[in-house]
Design a protein around this motif. Structure first.
Motif, PDB file in Angstrom:
ATOM      1  N   THR A 120       0.576  -1.382   0.017  1.00 25.70           N
ATOM      2  CA  THR A 120       0.180  -0.146   0.377  1.00 25.70           C
ATOM      3  C   THR A 120       1.410   1.492  -0.200  1.00 25.70           C
ATOM      4  O   THR A 120       1.974   1.333   0.428  1.00 25.70           O
ATOM      5  N   CYS A 121       0.272   2.229  -0.294  1.00 26.57           N
ATOM      6  CA  CYS A 121       1.382   3.939  -0.736  1.00 26.57           C
ATOM      7  C   CYS A 121       0.303   5.157  -0.884  1.00 26.57           C
ATOM      8  O   CYS A 121      -1.106   4.441  -1.133  1.00 26.57           O
ATOM      9  N   ILE A 122       0.642   6.062  -0.399  1.00 30.13           N
ATOM     10  CA  ILE A 122      -0.329   6.753  -0.341  1.00 30.13           C
ATOM     11  C   ILE A 122       0.763   8.028  -0.504  1.00 30.13           C
ATOM     12  O   ILE A 122       1.722   7.834  -0.474  1.00 30.13           O
ATOM     13  N   VAL A 123       0.678   8.918  -1.055  1.00 31.26           N
ATOM     14  CA  VAL A 123       1.184   9.642  -1.962  1.00 31.26           C
ATOM     15  C   VAL A 123       0.661  11.417  -1.708  1.00 31.26           C
ATOM     16  O   VAL A 123      -0.361  11.554  -2.218  1.00 31.26           O
ATOM     17  N   ILE A 124       1.612  12.682  -1.422  1.00 26.21           N
ATOM     18  CA  ILE A 124       0.739  13.352  -0.666  1.00 26.21           C
ATOM     19  C   ILE A 124       2.084  14.507  -0.914  1.00 26.21           C
ATOM     20  O   ILE A 124       2.706  14.964  -0.891  1.00 26.21           O
ATOM     21  N   ASP A 125       0.995  15.213  -2.405  1.00 19.67           N
ATOM     22  CA  ASP A 125       1.695  16.872  -2.223  1.00 19.67           C
ATOM     23  C   ASP A 125       1.465  17.956  -1.029  1.00 19.67           C
ATOM     24  O   ASP A 125      -0.364  18.161  -1.390  1.00 19.67           O
ATOM     25  N   ILE A 126       2.514  18.622  -1.313  1.00 16.40           N
ATOM     26  CA  ILE A 126       2.200  19.276  -0.138  1.00 16.40           C
ATOM     27  C   ILE A 126       2.516  21.356  -1.060  1.00 16.40           C
ATOM     28  O   ILE A 126       3.693  21.164  -2.035  1.00 16.40           O
ATOM     29  N   ILE A 127       1.795  21.613  -1.710  1.00  8.69           N
ATOM     30  CA  ILE A 127       1.606  22.583  -3.005  1.00  8.69           C
ATOM     31  C   ILE A 127       1.859  24.141  -2.530  1.00  8.69           C
ATOM     32  O   ILE A 127       0.735  24.674  -2.360  1.00  8.69           O
ATOM     33  N   SER A 128       2.763  24.927  -2.844  1.00  7.80           N
ATOM     34  CA  SER A 128       3.175  26.559  -1.894  1.00  7.80           C
ATOM     35  C   SER A 128       2.740  26.893  -2.989  1.00  7.80           C
ATOM     36  O   SER A 128       2.144  27.155  -3.941  1.00  7.80           O
ATOM     37  N   PRO A 129       1.095  28.630  -2.795  1.00  2.53           N
ATOM     38  CA  PRO A 129       0.903  29.165  -3.192  1.00  2.53           C
ATOM     39  C   PRO A 129       1.602  29.284  -4.268  1.00  2.53           C
ATOM     40  O   PRO A 129       1.078  30.694  -5.142  1.00  2.53           O
TER      41      PRO A 129
END
Length: 443
Positions: free
Chosen positions: A295-304
């Motif tokens: 299982t894999c979760i990918v999260i992108d934290i994107i700067s404004p």
């Protein structure tokens, strides 16, 4: 807890407390003006036993109906010996953590209180699950993202890894006995036996396991049949990202037994989160076969301030790629990253705010001022029930070297949570179970 901040002007006549208050106010103002990073996430799974579970909650609120208290939560639960513990933790862990944090805290105070609340929430979840009389257990890796601050708590061997500005950071700990000599010593001192499986002829095979029970992990939620020295006290790390944002990968050992962190990021670079998760799982299964739930979760934290493509940069990582300040994580040669010998890349502007993996519940719940004053004194520090006068038991009671601490100093525990603490410390006998010559639990 440390909170070093760079770039602060020296004003000479202004008190440090006033400067800190101004900075916190500026951060809250920025968050209230729509300058928060956005979050995009995706997951993928290939099931072998059906014991992996994922939690993706990109929009949560500490106070319902108050958007200013919003945050995101993502978690992976890799169950073993059945799925009951993983399902229970998925349903209750986040709520237990939030119940330990006063709802009226300001943004910076909530983040400062979060590490202690995570410890209490993990222990409460484990304690409550014991009443269900299930023998299963689960690893947990939980990431809470609030603005540019990422807080990760973990037990077991699922990992959370961050790529930010070309560098890779491990935000979780590996609690496998084979990777962790300190945990071997702790479990042995608490009455457990750590060794490999005995077979006919006296030979020992396989990974190090805890006996009775045969579990490969020193920390988890559940696993009552193994012993209460298998503790739910999590390793917690909190970091603050720069304006460039970053990408998180949370995966079960089905991925990390096949891929290094560098391989995982590389194979999914340029893909949106869900497609990235699917590609990582595909690469892991093709490399080792489907031996376990993967299982894999990918999260992108994107700067404004940045377009999305900055998170998926093609830049080659530089020297100093991995920051392994976590003393629990000792990677083997096959797991380590191949680092190019280059000095041309600057260190990323990432701030380590907090890190603690100590197994001692007394230490983890004994917060320093001002965090100590954010919690109710006359309530159990774990289950949060109100304590009448004389009911509470100090977490410092029974310390061999209390120093300046006194038995009537808080925080306090109720009798039930005090018994749980004593069992975790090996001061109370746990259940009997199987020997080293019998079947073992899967990690």
């Amino acid at each position: 807890m440390s909170a070093s901040r760079s770039g602060r002007r020296r004003t000479g006549s202004v008190a440090l407390g006033d400067l800190l208050q101004r900075e916190a106010s500026a951060e809250r103002a920025a968050l209230g003006c729509g300058e928060r990073p956005s979050v995009a996430a995706g997951q993928a799974c290939r099931a072998k036993k059906g014991e992996d579970f994922a939690l993706l909650k990109p929009a949560c609120e500490r106070r319902p109906g108050a958007p200013s208290t919003s945050f995101s939560a993502f978690a992976l639960f890799d169950g073993h010996n059945g799925s009951a513990a993983a399902v229970y933790a998925k349903e209750h862990l986040l709520g237990n953590v939030l119940s330990c944090v006063p709802t009226d805290l300001a943004w910076d105070d909530w983040l400062a209180a979060l590490p202690r609340a995570l410890v209490a929430g993990f222990v409460k979840t484990d304690k409550d699950f014991q009443t269900k009389a299930h023998s299963s257990g689960t690893t947990v890796t939980l990431a809470i993202i609030d603005g540019s601050v990422v807080t990760v708590a973990s037990v077991g061997d699922s990992r959370c890894v961050l790529e930010a500005e070309g560098s890779i950071y491990y935000l979780s700990a590996d609690h496998r006995f084979d990777a962790n000599e300190e945990e071997v010593g702790r479990v042995t001192e608490c009455g457990g036996e750590v060794g490999r499986l005995n077979v006919v002829g006296g030979a020992e095979i396989g990974p190090l396991r805890c006996w009775p029970g045969g579990l490969c992990l020193s920390r988890s939620i559940g696993d009552q049949d193994v012993g209460e020295f298998i503790i739910p006290v999590p390793y917690v790390k909190q970091i603050k990202l720069s304006n460039a944002g970053g990408r998180l990968i949370i995966s079960s050992d089905g991925v990390w037994d096949a891929l290094t962190a560098e391989m995982a990021f590389k194979c999914a670079r340029g893909l949106p989160p869900e497609a990235a998760a699917e590609q990582i799982v595909k690469e892991a299964v093709e490399a080792k076969g489907l031996r376990d739930d993967t299982t894999c979760i990918v999260i992108d934290i994107i700067s404004p301030e940045k377009p999305k493509r900055t998170i998926q940069s093609q830049r080659t990582p530089g020297k100093g790629l991995v920051l392994l300040k976590n003393f629990f994580l000792r990677k083997t040669t096959s797991d380590s990253l191949s680092l190019p010998d280059k000095d041309n890349y600057p260190e990323p502007d990432l701030e380590e705010v907090f890190e603690d993996g100590c197994p001692s519940l007394s230490r983890r719940l004994n917060s320093e001022y001002p965090v100590r004053d954010m919690f109710k004194l006359f309530a159990c520090a774990i289950c949060q029930i109100d304590l009448e006068s004389g009911q509470g038991i100090s977490i410092h009671e029974g310390l061999s070297r209390p120093g300046k601490l006194r038995p009537w100093d808080g925080p306090f525990l109720c009798h039930s949570c005090q018994e749980k603490k004593e069992a975790m410390e090996g001061k109370r006998h746990s259940r009997d179970s199987s020997s080293r010559n019998s079947g073992s639990s899967e990690s």
